[in-house]
Structures are given as C-alpha cells and as structure tokens.
Write a protein that holds these residues in place. Structure first.
Motif, PDB file in Angstrom:
ATOM      1  N   VAL B  19       9.166  -9.687  59.719  1.00  0.00           N
ATOM      2  CA  VAL B  19      10.353 -10.504  60.654  1.00  0.00           C
ATOM      3  C   VAL B  19       9.895 -12.337  61.077  1.00  0.00           C
ATOM      4  CG1 VAL B  19      10.331  -9.825  62.861  1.00  0.00           C
ATOM      5  CG2 VAL B  19      12.646 -10.489  61.927  1.00  0.00           C
ATOM      6  N   GLU B  20      10.946 -13.311  60.299  1.00  0.00           N
ATOM      7  CA  GLU B  20      10.808 -13.959  61.269  1.00  0.00           C
ATOM      8  C   GLU B  20      12.450 -14.719  61.678  1.00  0.00           C
ATOM      9  OE1 GLU B  20       9.105 -18.079  59.291  1.00  0.00           O
ATOM     10  OE2 GLU B  20      10.887 -18.085  58.565  1.00  0.00           O
ATOM     11  N   LEU B  21      12.670 -15.368  62.915  1.00  0.00           N
ATOM     12  CA  LEU B  21      13.224 -16.108  63.169  1.00  0.00           C
ATOM     13  C   LEU B  21      13.272 -17.662  63.332  1.00  0.00           C
ATOM     14  CD1 LEU B  21      14.436 -13.526  66.475  1.00  0.00           C
ATOM     15  CD2 LEU B  21      14.576 -13.212  63.562  1.00  0.00           C
ATOM     16  N   ARG B  22      14.459 -18.449  62.861  1.00  0.00           N
ATOM     17  CA  ARG B  22      13.613 -19.461  62.732  1.00  0.00           C
ATOM     18  C   ARG B  22      14.314 -20.204  64.022  1.00  0.00           C
ATOM     19  NH1 ARG B  22      16.308 -20.926  57.236  1.00  0.00           N
ATOM     20  NH2 ARG B  22      17.919 -19.507  58.156  1.00  0.00           N
ATOM     21  N   CYS B  23      13.457 -21.790  64.694  1.00  0.00           N
ATOM     22  CA  CYS B  23      14.424 -22.431  65.483  1.00  0.00           C
ATOM     23  C   CYS B  23      14.224 -23.373  65.254  1.00  0.00           C
ATOM     24  CB  CYS B  23      13.881 -21.645  66.716  1.00  0.00           C
ATOM     25  SG  CYS B  23      14.496 -22.680  68.066  1.00  0.00           S
ATOM     26  N   LEU B  76       9.255 -18.152  64.942  1.00  0.00           N
ATOM     27  CA  LEU B  76       9.223 -16.731  65.699  1.00  0.00           C
ATOM     28  C   LEU B  76       8.765 -15.637  64.720  1.00  0.00           C
ATOM     29  CD1 LEU B  76       8.135 -15.558  68.273  1.00  0.00           C
ATOM     30  CD2 LEU B  76      10.669 -14.098  68.367  1.00  0.00           C
ATOM     31  N   ARG B  77       7.638 -14.767  64.375  1.00  0.00           N
ATOM     32  CA  ARG B  77       7.270 -14.015  64.022  1.00  0.00           C
ATOM     33  C   ARG B  77       6.107 -12.868  63.844  1.00  0.00           C
ATOM     34  NH1 ARG B  77       5.559 -19.279  60.444  1.00  0.00           N
ATOM     35  NH2 ARG B  77       3.567 -18.783  61.922  1.00  0.00           N
ATOM     36  N   LYS B  78       7.036 -11.847  63.465  1.00  0.00           N
ATOM     37  CA  LYS B  78       6.250 -10.868  63.790  1.00  0.00           C
ATOM     38  C   LYS B  78       6.131  -9.988  62.281  1.00  0.00           C
ATOM     39  CE  LYS B  78       6.148  -6.390  66.555  1.00  0.00           C
ATOM     40  NZ  LYS B  78       6.846  -5.413  68.207  1.00  0.00           N
TER      41      LYS B  78
END
Lengths: 113, 114
Positions: B19-23, B76-78
């Motif tokens: 998963v990648e959450l963009r900021c 952010l990544r996991k």
C-alpha cells in the motif's frame, strides 16, 4: 499508566449547556494542545499552552476557553453549546521542540442534542 | 500558509498486498513531516517522522516514508499489509517557527480486505 488521559470519554448534552473536558499528561511534557476532529475526520488545532502560557489560539469561538492550572493539565470549557460543537476533541502533549512528536489522548466524543 | 493534501480519502487493499498513501504539502520554508495512525475509537499514534538527514524514514509496524523535497511529498508505504492495519492515516506538517503547531491532512482511510 496512561500517558495522556482525557475525561470524560463520552459526553452527551443539550444545546445551551456549559461543559468541561479535562486533560492530564504524566510525560513531563511542557506543551499541551486541544484539537477538534469533525465528522469527516478533519483535525484542526484549537489551542496550545506552553508552561501554562497560551501560545496558539486559532480562530475559535470565544465560547471555548482553555485553562491550564499547571503544565501537566489543560482543560477545555465550552459555554452555550451548539449543535455544531459535536465532534471528537483530542488533547495532546509534547516537548516544545517537536522532535518527539505529539502524544495524543484517546479523545472525548461530544454530542450536542 | 501551509497546507497538507492527502490525495486519497480511502484506499482499499487486500491483505499481504503493498500500500502507498500519498501526501503532498505546500510550504516555502523548511518543514518537519509526520505520519500518524488512528485506529477506530482511539487517539492518534505516531508512525514515523522526518526531521532531517536520510530521506527514507522507517517507522513502527513495518511502515516507511520517503521525503521528496522537489516534489514536496512525503508518501507512506508498507510492502505487505495486515488486517490490523485497517485504520485512518494522517500526514502532518510543522513549519519552523510555527509555534509547534502541527497541520494535518484530511486523512486516508485504509481498509484491508482478506
């Protein structure tokens, strides 16, 4: 031991009432904050105190009045509650140098009916 | 004024997938960057922070984030998520000399499906 504790956890009250939320931290931090989280999860800072001195005072209705009797406590008093005040209110603390980040309490869910 | 934009309000992802959450943030001065996680009915917990130095920051629970100054981003990544990663994730920015104020993005809800 709870690091940042808020009471009460839930608060349901009628419009026009006056209520208080209390916050205490046992981390030895010198700065405390109140944030409001609305129904869409948006977080906005309301106030910040450093060693009992107000350092951040965002555009908040003057019905909201913070009080910090010492650096370990920051209470929030709300007069003449309105429906729009319904939200989750979070207390947080930190050292003034933000390197360590904030530590948040678990929140107070305020519902005005 | 500084602002923080989280481009995705909700991200569904299957268990064990990445998963990648963009900021993205807007600021003309140096900033400090943070990611927080909020599990249901709980307060916010710090995942990781960037203050200076290496642009790849590792945090708790297997999360990492990369600071990209030219793109003003802090994604952010996991690599492999668990059901327990279902939560709301917030990016936050502090500008130097901003009175220690953290400005939060609107949050990204991660829903991990089995």
């Amino acid at each position: 031991d709870t690091a940042v504790s808020q009471t009460p956890k839930y608060l349901v009250t009628q419009m026009g009432n006056d209520k208080s939320i209390k916050c205490e931290q046992n981390l030895g931090h010198d700065t405390m904050y109140w944030y409001k989280q609305d129904s869409k999860k948006f977080l906005k800072i309301m106030f910040s105190y450093n060693n009992k001195e107000l350092i951040i005072n965002e555009t908040v209705p003057n019905r909201f009045s913070p009080k910090s009797p010492d650096k370990a406590h920051l209470n929030l008093h709300i007069n003449s509650l309105e429906l729009g005040d319904s939200a989750v209110y979070f207390c947080a603390s930190s050292h003034l140098r933000v390197d360590y980040g904030y530590t948040f309490g678990s929140g107070t869910r305020l519902t005005v009916v | 004024a500084q602002s923080v934009t989280q481009l995705d309000s909700q991200v569904p992802v299957f268990e064990e997938a990445p998963v990648e959450l963009r900021c993205n943030y807007s600021s003309s001065v140096s900033v400090y960057l943070f990611w927080y996680v909020q599990y249901p009915n709980q307060g916010l917990q710090l995942l990781l922070k960037y203050l200076s130095g290496s642009t790849l920051v590792k945090g708790i629970n297997g999360f990492e984030a990369e600071f990209n100054k030219s793109q003003t981003s802090f994604h952010l990544r996991k690599p492999s998520v668990h059901i327990s990663d279902t939560a709301e994730y917030f990016c936050a920015v502090k500008k130097e000399a901003a009175g220690n104020k953290l400005t939060f993005g609107g949050g990204t809800r991660v829903l991990v499906k089995p």
